[in-house]
Design a protein around this motif. Structure first.
Motif, PDB file in Angstrom:
ATOM      1  N   ILE A  56     -81.501  21.915  26.319  1.00 37.44           N
ATOM      2  CA  ILE A  56     -82.679  21.106  26.045  1.00 37.44           C
ATOM      3  C   ILE A  56     -83.149  21.397  24.628  1.00 37.44           C
ATOM      4  N   ARG A  57     -83.364  20.337  23.860  1.00 44.55           N
ATOM      5  CA  ARG A  57     -83.796  20.479  22.481  1.00 44.55           C
ATOM      6  C   ARG A  57     -85.156  19.808  22.288  1.00 44.55           C
TER       7      ARG A  57
ATOM      8  N   GLY B 258     -81.356  16.299  24.607  1.00 44.88           N
ATOM      9  CA  GLY B 258     -80.931  17.287  25.585  1.00 44.88           C
ATOM     10  C   GLY B 258     -79.716  16.785  26.322  1.00 44.88           C
TER      11      GLY B 258
ATOM     12  N   ARG C 297     -88.923  16.298  29.984  1.00 47.80           N
ATOM     13  CA  ARG C 297     -88.645  17.563  30.670  1.00 47.80           C
ATOM     14  C   ARG C 297     -88.902  17.450  32.170  1.00 47.80           C
TER      15      ARG C 297
ATOM     16  N   SER D  30     -85.143  18.143  33.219  1.00 50.34           N
ATOM     17  CA  SER D  30     -84.858  19.571  33.083  1.00 50.34           C
ATOM     18  C   SER D  30     -84.182  20.147  34.327  1.00 50.34           C
TER      19      SER D  30
ATOM     20  N   VAL E  10     -80.520  19.399  34.217  1.00 50.77           N
ATOM     21  CA  VAL E  10     -79.846  20.161  33.162  1.00 50.77           C
ATOM     22  C   VAL E  10     -79.566  21.583  33.639  1.00 50.77           C
TER      23      VAL E  10
END
Length: 414
Positions: A298-299, A314, A360, A364, A367
């Motif tokens: 995640i960026r 991400g 997110r 998230s 991910v």
């Protein structure tokens, strides 16, 4: 020769993430420019599967009917191929959209999908710069300037100005832009490979996960009877496979070794009986493609006045086959925030914070879940443990498909 063009937003990259942003903003009256360095149609290293949870979004983007007409068969079963193990289970259906058959995902080649999306963006009024290469981004007061160069004309430059810059260029290739990742090389890097085959015997409604020493992958029927095979393999494992070539082995050579693509194909066939069975008698449709290294994680979704979508924001391990879904949805989420944001720096920053929080919240979990599954696949004894688990509890495959987000609807679509 240099020319100047001013817009409300500049999108760098014309994949599913970039075009979903461009389409949505253009239909809201924004002056949008899309910069894409490759000519279309073009193939990409990608699993090509799109979950059914995206169909309402495809309809909103006005390519849903074209997608339904072109995509491959519905995927009603998920599978697991590793060693001699072949296990299948039901794919969890998503809530049906406006069509009765919308409960299950399907696959469409990126050469077809990306062209559909870009044509729709052009019809919506977006200005397309293709093939153009982004060279630099500079601050110009409240605006930013993107300098782009025609890929085939070294002395032709265009300056694009806009307050909003969207990085939709992916994460695999380095470059001069502040949103691009630095180039590194590690033995543990994951390199991506992809090919199409015609004439395979895989059941058309089955999408198996492939787990093999040093990597993982997947297979799915896409459009025009093409079987799409994509996989990731560790750089050090690939190096060993290429270096261990026996003198009597046939196959393409590079400096006396097997080519990377041939080594990957042989490794898949020898380590997954399911792969060798379904490819018996099949023929390769076009060359193997390679890309990478893949950078899961995640960026920042908004940084230094640049918004990121798709893999630039991400990236999950492709082991869960959610890359296109995340790209489409992230583009839609960003456009929804930008479309209602006040003008000016403060409005953009607020939109960036809301977008990152929503991103997110939506992505998230998948991910992190994908990272956990990938770690298990790579650890010593991991593939054997996975084989035992799915043989004794095939329903784990159904649960995994559900947890990966394949039934989770896009916010704002009910």
């Amino acid at each position: 020769m240099t020319r100047l063009s001013t817009h409300d937003a500049i999108i760098i990259g014309a994949g599913p993430a970039g075009t979903s942003v461009a389409l949505t903003l253009a239909r809201r009256g924004w002056a949008v420019a899309i910069v894409e360095k490759r000519l279309f149609p073009r193939r990409k290293v990608c699993g090509e599967y799109i979950s059914a949870s995206n169909l309402a979004l495809l309809d909103r983007l006005e390519i849903g009917d074209a997608w339904r007409a072109s995509a491959g068969p519905q995927i009603r079963r998920v599978g697991f191929f590793s060693g001699n193990t072949r296990v299948e289970a039901a794919m969890p259906p998503a809530r049906a959209g406006r069509c009765a058959d919308d409960g299950f995902g399907r696959a469409l080649g990126r050469d077809v999908l990306d062209t559909l999306l870009l044509q729709a963006a052009c019809s919506a009024g977006a200005e397309i710069f293709q093939p153009f290469w982004p060279v630099a981004i500079d601050r110009d007061g409240d605006m930013q300037t993107v300098r782009i160069q025609a890929s085939n004309v070294s002395d032709e430059h265009t300056m694009l100005r806009a307050p909003v810059i969207v990085a939709a260029h992916g994460s695999w290739e380095p470059g001069p832009l502040p949103s691009q990742l630095a180039k590194t090389s590690r033995p543990s890097d994951l390199l991506g490979f992809k090919a199409h085959f015609i004439g395979s015997s895989l059941a058309t409604d089955l999408m198996p996960l492939l787990v093999f020493p040093g990597g993982y992958g997947g297979m799915v029927f896409a459009d025009h009877g093409r079987l799409s095979i994509s996989c990731c393999i560790r750089r050090d494992v690939l190096a060993r496979l290429r270096g261990n070539r026996l003198p009597e082995q046939d196959g393409p050579k590079e400096n006396g070794h097997l080519s990377a693509a041939d080594a990957v194909c042989r490794h898949l066939m020898s380590s997954c009986r399911g792969v060798s069975d379904v490819l018996e008698g099949a023929r390769l449709d076009g060359p193997w493609l390679a890309a990478g290294p893949i950078r899961p994680g995640i960026r920042a979704c908004y940084e230094r006045d640049i918004f990121r979508v798709g893999n630039a924001a991400g990236e999950s391990h492709p082991i869960i086959a959610e890359g296109i879904s995340m790209a489409l949805q992230s583009g839609w989420l960003l456009a929804s925030e930008l479309g209602g944001a006040p003008t000016g720096q403060a409005g953009r920053e607020a939109a960036g914070r809301r977008y990152e929080a929503t991103w997110r919240g939506l992505f998230s979990t998948r991910v992190y879940a994908a990272a956990g599954i990938a770690r298990l696949a790579f650890c010593p004894g991991g593939p054997a443990l996975m084989r035992v688990a799915v043989r004794n509890l095939p329903q784990a495959l159904t649960l995994g498909a559900h947890l990966s987000g394949k039934t989770r609807r896009v916010p704002g679509f009910g």
